[in-house]
Every structure is written in C-alpha cells, then in structure tokens.
Design an enzyme around this catalytic site. Structure first.
Site, PDB file in Angstrom:
ATOM      1  N   THR A 142       0.895  -1.251   0.109  1.00 12.10           N
ATOM      2  CA  THR A 142       0.245   0.073   0.017  1.00 12.10           C
ATOM      3  C   THR A 142       0.746   1.231   0.051  1.00 12.10           C
ATOM      4  O   THR A 142       1.947   1.286   0.556  1.00 12.10           O
ATOM      5  CB  THR A 142      -0.999   0.022   1.421  1.00 12.10           C
ATOM      6  N   GLU A 171       0.239   3.539   1.810  1.00 11.43           N
ATOM      7  CA  GLU A 171       0.302   4.080   3.264  1.00 11.43           C
ATOM      8  C   GLU A 171       1.950   3.866   3.793  1.00 11.43           C
ATOM      9  O   GLU A 171       2.313   4.317   4.875  1.00 11.43           O
ATOM     10  CB  GLU A 171      -0.611   3.264   4.118  1.00 11.43           C
ATOM     11  N   TYR A 216      -1.202   0.435  10.760  1.00 10.79           N
ATOM     12  CA  TYR A 216      -1.335  -0.446   9.497  1.00 10.79           C
ATOM     13  C   TYR A 216      -0.337  -0.372   8.561  1.00 10.79           C
ATOM     14  O   TYR A 216       0.264  -1.348   7.904  1.00 10.79           O
ATOM     15  CB  TYR A 216      -2.627   0.331   8.789  1.00 10.79           C
ATOM     16  N   LYS A 274       2.327  -3.210   7.050  1.00  9.80           N
ATOM     17  CA  LYS A 274       2.506  -3.600   5.810  1.00  9.80           C
ATOM     18  C   LYS A 274       3.760  -3.551   5.328  1.00  9.80           C
ATOM     19  O   LYS A 274       4.070  -4.357   4.330  1.00  9.80           O
ATOM     20  CB  LYS A 274       1.694  -2.604   4.985  1.00  9.80           C
TER      21      LYS A 274
HETATM   22  P1  NAP Z   1     -11.176  -4.927   2.465  1.00  8.88           P
HETATM   23  O1  NAP Z   1     -12.625  -4.554   1.601  1.00  8.88           O
HETATM   24  O2  NAP Z   1     -11.213  -4.205   3.929  1.00  8.88           O
HETATM   25  O3  NAP Z   1     -11.072  -6.528   2.477  1.00  8.88           O
HETATM   26  C1  NAP Z   1     -10.182  -6.979   3.267  1.00  8.88           C
HETATM   27  C2  NAP Z   1     -10.373  -8.745   3.264  1.00  8.88           C
HETATM   28  O4  NAP Z   1      -9.551  -9.188   4.209  1.00  8.88           O
HETATM   29  C3  NAP Z   1     -11.817  -9.130   3.729  1.00  8.88           C
HETATM   30  O5  NAP Z   1     -12.261 -10.069   2.699  1.00  8.88           O
HETATM   31  C4  NAP Z   1     -11.881  -9.253   5.094  1.00  8.88           C
HETATM   32  O6  NAP Z   1     -12.644 -10.273   5.546  1.00  8.88           O
HETATM   33  C5  NAP Z   1     -10.537 -10.116   4.877  1.00  8.88           C
HETATM   34  N1  NAP Z   1      -9.808 -10.175   6.362  1.00  8.88           N
HETATM   35  C6  NAP Z   1      -9.560  -9.540   7.163  1.00  8.88           C
HETATM   36  N2  NAP Z   1      -9.069  -9.899   8.406  1.00  8.88           N
HETATM   37  C7  NAP Z   1      -8.844 -11.159   7.929  1.00  8.88           C
HETATM   38  C8  NAP Z   1      -8.191 -12.248   8.437  1.00  8.88           C
HETATM   39  N3  NAP Z   1      -7.787 -12.386   9.851  1.00  8.88           N
HETATM   40  N4  NAP Z   1      -8.266 -13.645   8.112  1.00  8.88           N
HETATM   41  C9  NAP Z   1      -8.494 -13.877   6.669  1.00  8.88           C
HETATM   42  N5  NAP Z   1      -9.181 -12.650   6.015  1.00  8.88           N
HETATM   43  C10 NAP Z   1      -9.350 -11.508   6.583  1.00  8.88           C
HETATM   44  O7  NAP Z   1      -9.837  -4.358   1.731  1.00  8.88           O
HETATM   45  P2  NAP Z   1      -9.785  -4.029   0.158  1.00  8.88           P
HETATM   46  O8  NAP Z   1      -9.928  -2.535  -0.199  1.00  8.88           O
HETATM   47  O9  NAP Z   1     -10.574  -5.053  -0.768  1.00  8.88           O
HETATM   48  O10 NAP Z   1      -8.227  -4.094   0.104  1.00  8.88           O
HETATM   49  C11 NAP Z   1      -7.663  -5.518  -0.164  1.00  8.88           C
HETATM   50  C12 NAP Z   1      -6.140  -5.609   0.343  1.00  8.88           C
HETATM   51  O11 NAP Z   1      -5.304  -4.501  -0.386  1.00  8.88           O
HETATM   52  C13 NAP Z   1      -5.893  -5.455   1.863  1.00  8.88           C
HETATM   53  O12 NAP Z   1      -4.800  -6.115   2.117  1.00  8.88           O
HETATM   54  C14 NAP Z   1      -5.758  -3.754   1.816  1.00  8.88           C
HETATM   55  O13 NAP Z   1      -4.758  -3.762   2.983  1.00  8.88           O
HETATM   56  C15 NAP Z   1      -4.703  -3.524   0.499  1.00  8.88           C
HETATM   57  N6  NAP Z   1      -4.741  -2.301   0.104  1.00  8.88           N
HETATM   58  C16 NAP Z   1      -6.042  -1.605  -0.450  1.00  8.88           C
HETATM   59  C17 NAP Z   1      -5.969  -0.526  -1.081  1.00  8.88           C
HETATM   60  C18 NAP Z   1      -7.394   0.258  -1.210  1.00  8.88           C
HETATM   61  O14 NAP Z   1      -7.363   1.300  -1.526  1.00  8.88           O
HETATM   62  N7  NAP Z   1      -8.330  -0.526  -1.429  1.00  8.88           N
HETATM   63  C19 NAP Z   1      -4.888   0.004  -1.398  1.00  8.88           C
HETATM   64  C20 NAP Z   1      -3.560  -0.591  -1.033  1.00  8.88           C
HETATM   65  C21 NAP Z   1      -3.607  -1.963  -0.295  1.00  8.88           C
HETATM   66  P3  NAP Z   1     -14.194  -9.903   6.046  1.00  8.88           P
HETATM   67  O15 NAP Z   1     -15.171  -9.668   4.759  1.00  8.88           O
HETATM   68  O16 NAP Z   1     -14.672 -11.120   6.812  1.00  8.88           O
HETATM   69  O17 NAP Z   1     -14.158  -8.677   6.690  1.00  8.88           O
HETATM   70  O1  F7E Z   2      -9.132   8.065   4.280  1.00  4.84           O
HETATM   71  C1  F7E Z   2      -9.548  11.336   5.533  1.00  4.84           C
HETATM   72  C2  F7E Z   2      -8.466  10.384   6.291  1.00  4.84           C
HETATM   73  O2  F7E Z   2      -9.939   6.002   5.276  1.00  4.84           O
HETATM   74  C3  F7E Z   2      -8.500   8.912   3.303  1.00  4.84           C
HETATM   75  C4  F7E Z   2      -7.139   1.956   2.764  1.00  4.84           C
HETATM   76  O3  F7E Z   2      -7.862   1.264   1.668  1.00  4.84           O
HETATM   77  O4  F7E Z   2      -6.115   3.510   1.233  1.00  4.84           O
HETATM   78  C5  F7E Z   2      -7.162   3.512   2.477  1.00  4.84           C
HETATM   79  O5  F7E Z   2      -6.519   4.045   3.398  1.00  4.84           O
HETATM   80  C6  F7E Z   2      -8.215  10.318   3.846  1.00  4.84           C
HETATM   81  C7  F7E Z   2      -7.664  10.144   5.067  1.00  4.84           C
HETATM   82  O6  F7E Z   2      -8.337   5.750   3.188  1.00  4.84           O
HETATM   83  C8  F7E Z   2     -12.707  11.044   6.744  1.00  4.84           C
HETATM   84  O7  F7E Z   2      -7.995  11.114   7.601  1.00  4.84           O
HETATM   85  C9  F7E Z   2     -11.401  12.564   6.262  1.00  4.84           C
HETATM   86  O8  F7E Z   2      -6.602  11.177   5.234  1.00  4.84           O
HETATM   87  O9  F7E Z   2     -10.623   6.723   2.884  1.00  4.84           O
HETATM   88  P1  F7E Z   2      -9.800   6.523   4.009  1.00  4.84           P
HETATM   89  P2  F7E Z   2      -6.954   5.522   3.715  1.00  4.84           P
HETATM   90  O10 F7E Z   2      -6.654   6.145   4.924  1.00  4.84           O
HETATM   91  O11 F7E Z   2      -6.050   6.537   2.691  1.00  4.84           O
HETATM   92  C10 F7E Z   2      -4.729   2.935   1.619  1.00  4.84           C
HETATM   93  C11 F7E Z   2      -4.113   3.138   0.380  1.00  4.84           C
HETATM   94  C12 F7E Z   2      -4.861   1.542   2.126  1.00  4.84           C
HETATM   95  O12 F7E Z   2      -4.031   0.917   1.751  1.00  4.84           O
HETATM   96  C13 F7E Z   2      -5.824   1.190   2.976  1.00  4.84           C
HETATM   97  O13 F7E Z   2      -6.082  -0.109   3.241  1.00  4.84           O
HETATM   98  O14 F7E Z   2      -9.520  10.753   4.263  1.00  4.84           O
HETATM   99  N1  F7E Z   2     -10.791  11.566   6.022  1.00  4.84           N
HETATM  100  N2  F7E Z   2     -12.829  12.421   6.981  1.00  4.84           N
HETATM  101  C14 F7E Z   2     -11.496  10.461   6.366  1.00  4.84           C
HETATM  102  N3  F7E Z   2     -11.420   8.912   6.286  1.00  4.84           N
HETATM  103  C15 F7E Z   2     -12.371   8.242   6.643  1.00  4.84           C
HETATM  104  N4  F7E Z   2     -12.199   6.930   6.637  1.00  4.84           N
HETATM  105  N5  F7E Z   2     -13.602   8.758   7.290  1.00  4.84           N
HETATM  106  C16 F7E Z   2     -13.634  10.181   7.257  1.00  4.84           C
HETATM  107  O15 F7E Z   2     -14.856  10.547   7.931  1.00  4.84           O
END
Ligand code: NAP
Ligand code: F7E
Length: 346
Positions: free
Chosen positions: A134, A136, A158, A162
């Site tokens: 990520t 992050e 987090y 990672k």
């Molecule tokens: P998500 O919607 O939160 O999905 C996470 C998945 O992981 C869900 O299927 C969840 O199961 C499962 N999970 C959580 N804890 C687990 C555990 N202990 N054992 C087995 N499964 C578990 O996340 P996503 O947005 O699809 O992201 C997929 C991956 O990419 C994650 O690793 C995230 O950190 C990474 N990532 C995401 C982004 C983004 O912007 N979306 C960017 C960079 C990296 P449940 O449905 O049961 O909760």
């Molecule tokens: O926040 C601000 C918050 O929670 C984005 C995950 O998929 O992407 C995701 O992480 C920004 C932050 O995503 C609210 O402070 C303001 O600056 O949508 P987010 P994230 O933290 O960038 C990365 C790449 C991952 O890997 C992660 O798994 O938005 N923000 N107000 C807020 N964020 C949330 N959630 N809620 C608010 O009310």
C-alpha cells in the site's frame, strides 16, 4: 489445456470480489478464504456462488483466517494453487490505531504464515505469491511522486505492519527463490468499497442528503490528498504482476491527486448540488441550500495522517503494459449511479 488455480485470501473484500470476477473470466478455478462471521459477509461475491454438489466447480470457498497458521497451511496443501493473492487485512487505517496488535497479527504475520506454508509444503516452484502492499507505507512522503524506490515512512500501525509484509515477501523471494511480488497500490475505490472509507462515506451521504434521507455528514481531515483509482483497474495490475517472467515489485497509481474537499466537489457536481464552504479548521462547514450539511468532527481526525500521496506508475506502464481505464470523474459517476440505484430500490 489444464485450468490455472488461484487462491485468494480476502476474497470477501472489495478487491477480492473484483479479482475473483476477473480470474473467472480468465478461465481460472478460483478458491477463496472466508472468515466465519455471525452475519453474512459474502455479499460482494454471492453472484459467483456454486452449490458444493455441482461437479467441476470453478468457484470454491473455504473457511480460514490469516491469524490461524493451521487453517492457512491446510488450505494451501489441499488446493496447491498456481497463484496466491494475499488481500486479507485489517485494512482500515484509522481502526489500526484502535487495534494495533490485531492489525500487526493479520497484516504483518498473515503473509508470513502464507509464505511459510508454501515453503513447508514445498510448493515454491509451483505457487506464485502476490502481497497487497500500500501507498500508506510511504506515509510522511520522502519524495513526490512516489515510486518503487521512494523510502518508506509509515504514519500508522497499519502502514508499519504492511512494511513488514513487504520486506518478508522480498526476503522469501531472495532467500528461497520464491516467485513472490509486492504490489504497492495507491487508494482504489468502487461501488463495492467498504462503507467507512471516505469516498464511499461521501457518496452515500450526499446521495441520501439530496433525496432527503439524511441530514448531515461528519468528516475529519478535509485537506489530505489521495491518488484515487478504480479497484477494477487495480486487480488487473495484480494479475499482470504475477504473469511476468521474473518476480518484482510495482507501484500502481493514476498519477493524479485530489483533496477530500475536491472529491466532495466531484460528487456534488455529479448530483448537481451546489455546496458553499464557510469557516475554518474544525469549524469549517459545507452548506447546501443554505443548510449546513457537512461538518467536521474531531473523532475522525487520526493521531497521525498521511497528508499527500501521488504515485508514479511508470514502471508498471512500461513493464506490465498497465494503465488505468478510469479517471476520477468516471469513478465518481459509477459510484454515484450505483448508490442512487440502490436507494431507488428501497
Ligand atoms: P477490504 O475490503 O477491507 O477487504 C479485506 C479482506 O480481508 C476481507 O475479505 C476481510 O474479510 C479479509 N480479512 C480481514 N482480516 C482477515 C483475517 N484475519 N483472515 C482472513 N481474512 C481477513 O480491503 P480491500 O480494499 O479489498 O483491500 C484488499 C487488500 O489490499 C488489503 O490487504 C488492503 O490492506 C490492501 N490495499 C488496499 C487499498 C485500497 O485502496 N483499497 C490500497 C492498497 C492496499 P471480511 O469480509 O470477513 O472482513
Ligand atoms: O481515508 C480522510 C482520512 O479511510 C482517506 C485503505 O484502503 O487506502 C485506504 O486508506 C483520507 C484520510 O483511506 C474521513 O483522514 C477525512 O486522510 O478513505 P480512507 P486511507 O486511510 O487512505 C490505503 C492506500 C490503504 O492501503 C488502506 O487499506 O480521508 N478522512 N474524513 C476520512 N477518512 C475516513 N475513513 N472517514 C472520514 O470521515
């Protein structure tokens, strides 16, 4: 020709669902790990379900958890997959401050357990491994835009977890010759995004406010900037990373960055809502038809936040021939239309 087999940890999440769809279209047999839950957690993949009595299934779910070594090991031994995608994680950055130990267990040690199981069952010559890294990890960015060479400086439990996952993946690649790769993916969103991530929260709330179903939306930091893409484009990149001749790490991003406030503007434009901003800092408010509908709540401000992210995916464009099909407007349009359709069914 024999079908390829993929095993997806995190199949019930946003990316897991898009990846499962993508791989099934590519003629894979897809296995996925789901967690036991007291309420249904398979809503995003129910359309792929196949009855266990069917012969020759191409979509098979197993119970498991990446915090449980035995379940991880058993399923890997049973499936002997050609490709493993580790998408399982406690993926909410703000929540990682509340449950740091669990986040480390799932997000850092989870991938280690998978890699060890591959090694234990002597599958490293057969099984390729993808780790969901990520942006992050860049945290307090040391360089803009961020590339594969930008040093990490995480700003949350987090991000820290990672980084362990990133390095252990690289370590198994170098120590044991694994085909193990890291995708360093910037934020990617979609109609299937979890409800508490900021884009989905904004889209859902503004749609409801427009139709008189909600009064107010509370947010935290409005000035953080993110490089937002569409999950559909990003799962294709995951697959392409595993189809390379040699294992490697790739940044996946759009190369465009916008603030949360700008994102609100895109959604408001799509809904033809005019929002006027007044006040500063925690007292800043967004008005619609002279009513304050967007307010700041300090509970949504994180102990530390990543202020600016902007990715440079030149390596992926060059080597993977990957480029995003969605821009921010197309992404917002799809998310808003999905939400409106959902509301009109209620
Ligand atoms: P998500 O919607 O939160 O999905 C996470 C998945 O992981 C869900 O299927 C969840 O199961 C499962 N999970 C959580 N804890 C687990 C555990 N202990 N054992 C087995 N499964 C578990 O996340 P996503 O947005 O699809 O992201 C997929 C991956 O990419 C994650 O690793 C995230 O950190 C990474 N990532 C995401 C982004 C983004 O912007 N979306 C960017 C960079 C990296 P449940 O449905 O049961 O909760
Ligand atoms: O926040 C601000 C918050 O929670 C984005 C995950 O998929 O992407 C995701 O992480 C920004 C932050 O995503 C609210 O402070 C303001 O600056 O949508 P987010 P994230 O933290 O960038 C990365 C790449 C991952 O890997 C992660 O798994 O938005 N923000 N107000 C807020 N964020 C949330 N959630 N809620 C608010 O009310």
């Amino acid at each position: 020709m024999k079908k390829k087999t993929a095993l997806i940890f995190g199949i019930t999440g946003q990316d897991g669902a898009y990846l499962a769809d993508f791989l099934i279209k590519k003629n894979y047999i897809v296995h996925g790990i789901k967690r036991r839950s007291s309420s249904f957690n398979t809503g995003r993949i129910d359309h792929l379900y196949q009855d266990p009595h069917e012969k020759k299934r191409s979509f098979i779910l197993h119970y498991g958890d990446v915090t449980d070594s035995i379940s991880v090991s058993q399923v890997i031994e049973k499936v002997k997959p050609d490709e493993i995608y580790n998408l399982a994680a406690q993926s909410h950055v703000a929540v990682s401050f509340e449950v740091p130990e669990y986040t480390a267990n799932a997000d850092a040690l989870g991938p280690l357990r998978i890699l060890e199981a591959i090694k234990f069952h002597k599958l490293q010559d057969k099984t390729k491994f993808y780790q969901a890294g990520t942006s992050e990890m860049f945290g307090k960015v040391q360089q803009t835009p961020q590339t594969e060479k930008t040093p990490f400086y995480p700003q949350s439990p987090y991000g820290v977890a990672k980084i362990y996952a990133h390095w252990i993946t690289k370590n198994y690649r170098e120590a044991y010759n694994f085909f193990a790769c890291n995708g360093i993916l910037f934020n990617h969103e979609s109609p299937l995004r979890g409800e508490t991530f900021v884009t989905k929260k904004i889209v859902t709330a503004l749609c409801k406010i427009k139709f008189g179903l909600q009064k107010e939306l509370y947010l935290g930091n409005l000035y953080a900037k993110r490089d937002w893409g569409h999950a559909k484009d990003y799962v294709e990149a995951m697959w392409k990373i595993l189809q390379q001749k040699y294992p490697d790490d790739f940044v996946i991003a759009t190369g465009q960055t916008y603030s949360i406030k700008q994102f609100i503007g895109f959604v408001a434009d799509e809904l033809k809502m005019k929002i006027k901003w007044k006040g500063k800092n925690i007292n800043e408010r967004g008005f619609y038809k002279n009513r304050p509908i967007i307010k700041c709540d300090k509970n949504y401000i994180r102990p530390l936040d990543v202020q600016n992210l902007l990715g440079n995916a030149a390596k992926a464009r060059r080597q993977l021939k990957w480029k995003p099909r969605y821009n921010i407007k197309k992404l917002v349009n799809e998310m808003v239309n999905f939400e409106i359709k959902k509301l009109s069914y209620k």
